[in-house]
Design an enzyme around this catalytic site. Structure first.
Site, mmCIF file in Angstrom:
data_model
loop_
_atom_site.group_PDB
_atom_site.id
_atom_site.type_symbol
_atom_site.label_atom_id
_atom_site.label_comp_id
_atom_site.label_asym_id
_atom_site.label_seq_id
_atom_site.Cartn_x
_atom_site.Cartn_y
_atom_site.Cartn_z
ATOM 1 N N ASP A 151 0.885 -1.166 0.000
ATOM 2 C CA ASP A 151 0.000 0.000 0.000
ATOM 3 C C ASP A 151 0.920 1.214 0.000
ATOM 4 O O ASP A 151 1.626 1.461 0.980
ATOM 5 C CB ASP A 151 -0.887 -0.005 1.249
ATOM 6 C CG ASP A 151 -1.870 1.153 1.290
ATOM 7 O OD1 ASP A 151 -1.620 2.172 0.611
ATOM 8 O OD2 ASP A 151 -2.876 1.061 2.011
ATOM 9 N N ASN A 210 3.128 2.635 -10.697
ATOM 10 C CA ASN A 210 1.887 2.623 -11.457
ATOM 11 C C ASN A 210 0.656 2.904 -10.601
ATOM 12 O O ASN A 210 -0.329 3.433 -11.097
ATOM 13 C CB ASN A 210 1.733 1.257 -12.148
ATOM 14 C CG ASN A 210 0.346 1.038 -12.700
ATOM 15 O OD1 ASN A 210 -0.029 1.573 -13.740
ATOM 16 N ND2 ASN A 210 -0.457 0.237 -11.982
ATOM 17 N N TYR A 220 -7.105 15.041 -9.678
ATOM 18 C CA TYR A 220 -6.347 14.028 -10.410
ATOM 19 C C TYR A 220 -5.315 14.625 -11.368
ATOM 20 O O TYR A 220 -4.127 14.316 -11.289
ATOM 21 C CB TYR A 220 -7.288 13.111 -11.188
ATOM 22 C CG TYR A 220 -6.546 12.129 -12.068
ATOM 23 C CD1 TYR A 220 -5.900 11.026 -11.505
ATOM 24 C CD2 TYR A 220 -6.466 12.307 -13.447
ATOM 25 C CE1 TYR A 220 -5.200 10.134 -12.301
ATOM 26 C CE2 TYR A 220 -5.773 11.421 -14.252
ATOM 27 C CZ TYR A 220 -5.138 10.336 -13.668
ATOM 28 O OH TYR A 220 -4.431 9.459 -14.445
ATOM 29 N N LYS A 240 -1.044 14.505 -11.329
ATOM 30 C CA LYS A 240 -0.148 13.942 -12.335
ATOM 31 C C LYS A 240 0.882 14.973 -12.804
ATOM 32 O O LYS A 240 2.017 14.615 -13.138
ATOM 33 C CB LYS A 240 -0.956 13.395 -13.516
ATOM 34 C CG LYS A 240 -1.730 12.123 -13.183
ATOM 35 C CD LYS A 240 -0.798 10.993 -12.752
ATOM 36 C CE LYS A 240 -1.524 9.683 -12.562
ATOM 37 N NZ LYS A 240 -0.634 8.549 -12.237
ATOM 38 N N THR A 282 -9.876 1.741 -17.737
ATOM 39 C CA THR A 282 -9.526 1.012 -16.523
ATOM 40 C C THR A 282 -10.436 1.469 -15.389
ATOM 41 O O THR A 282 -11.244 2.385 -15.548
ATOM 42 C CB THR A 282 -8.060 1.270 -16.117
ATOM 43 O OG1 THR A 282 -7.921 2.651 -15.729
ATOM 44 C CG2 THR A 282 -7.092 0.962 -17.255
#
Length: 257
Positions: free
Chosen positions: A66, A93, A181, A185, A216
């Site tokens: 984790d 990832n 989000y 990134k 996904t």
């Protein structure tokens, strides 16, 4: 940790893929195993990791990881040190797009991430995985990466991370850039650059890769590309032992930072 013993060939390259039990991470782990790597499939849920490793084959081993829990990060680093003495490839990832209810649409996720109204609690939760988790895992793995003769770090980013692209008035993704989000990134790209600059003199290569708009769990399977398609560029970069460092690429080639 997986209970099965780890039987290894000292000449085999060793890789760790965080969030390797599903989606793009699973495809990366599978490709590495198919290319002879000993692959550790990092998974928050060990049972899910074990199922993925079983499907991948004998070169894959599930390991509980984790990225938001330092205790599991440290345990993985110690395990790899004990059993292999080095790590050749780290693929960061593991990522989440939001901390809301499962099944949130892309539009709902974007709306929730508006800079003026986003929940700071949700920002912190997503950044804990997407940014701080990457820093924590990378720092912990550096001692074993430094023992490899060709160490590489691949960070799975997003085309949305490109500030130069998003700033272009003609960019079709401007409406999707959010503070939860997408900004995480962009921060990941900055983290990638910081590690790449520091580790360049040691010969450790650090790159960021976007898998593209892949279907996904990250986007409730609303992407246009399959995980197999999305994993192609990350796999290429991961397998490139003599490639460059400090690059940001995607399915169609180089991306601007």
């Amino acid at each position: 940790m997986e209970n099965q013993s780890v039987l290894t060939n000292k000449n085999q390259l060793v890789a760790l893929v965080t969030g390797g039990n599903k989606g793009v991470g699973f495809q990366i782990a599978k490709a590495l195993a198919d290319n002879g790597y000993i692959v550790y499939v990092g998974s928050r849920n060990l049972s899910n990791g074990e199922k993925a490793a079983l499907e991948i084959g004998i070169n894959a081993h599930a390991i509980k990881l984790d990225v938001t829990q330092q205790s599991t990060i440290s345990a993985v680093a110690e395990f790899i040190e004990k059993h292999h003495g080095r790590l050749d490839l780290l693929v960061n990832n593991a990522a989440i797009s939001h901390a809301g209810k499962p099944g949130r649409t892309l539009e709902e996720t974007t709306e929730a991430g508006r800079a003026s109204t986003a929940s700071l609690e949700e920002v912190r939760m997503v950044w804990e995985t997407n940014v701080f988790g990457v820093i924590g895992v990378t720092q912990a793995m550096l001692p074993v990466l430094r023992k490899s003769s060709a160490a590489r770090i691949v960070n799975i980013s997003s085309g949305l991370a490109s500030l130069s692209w998003i700033a272009d008035p003609s960019c079709w993704s401007r409406d999707y850039f959010d503070v939860i989000y997408a900004a995480s990134k962009s921060a990941l790209n900055a983290v990638t650059m910081a590690f790449a600059l520091e580790l360049e003199k040691e010969g450790i290569k650090v790159n960021a890769v976007s898998p593209g708009f892949t279907a996904t769990a990250l986007n409730n399977f609303q992407g246009t590309d399959t995980p197999e398609e999305g994993a192609r560029e990350p796999i290429r970069v991961a397998l490139e032992t003599d490639g460059p460092t400090m690059k940001f690429t995607g399915p169609d080639g180089p991306l601007i930072w």
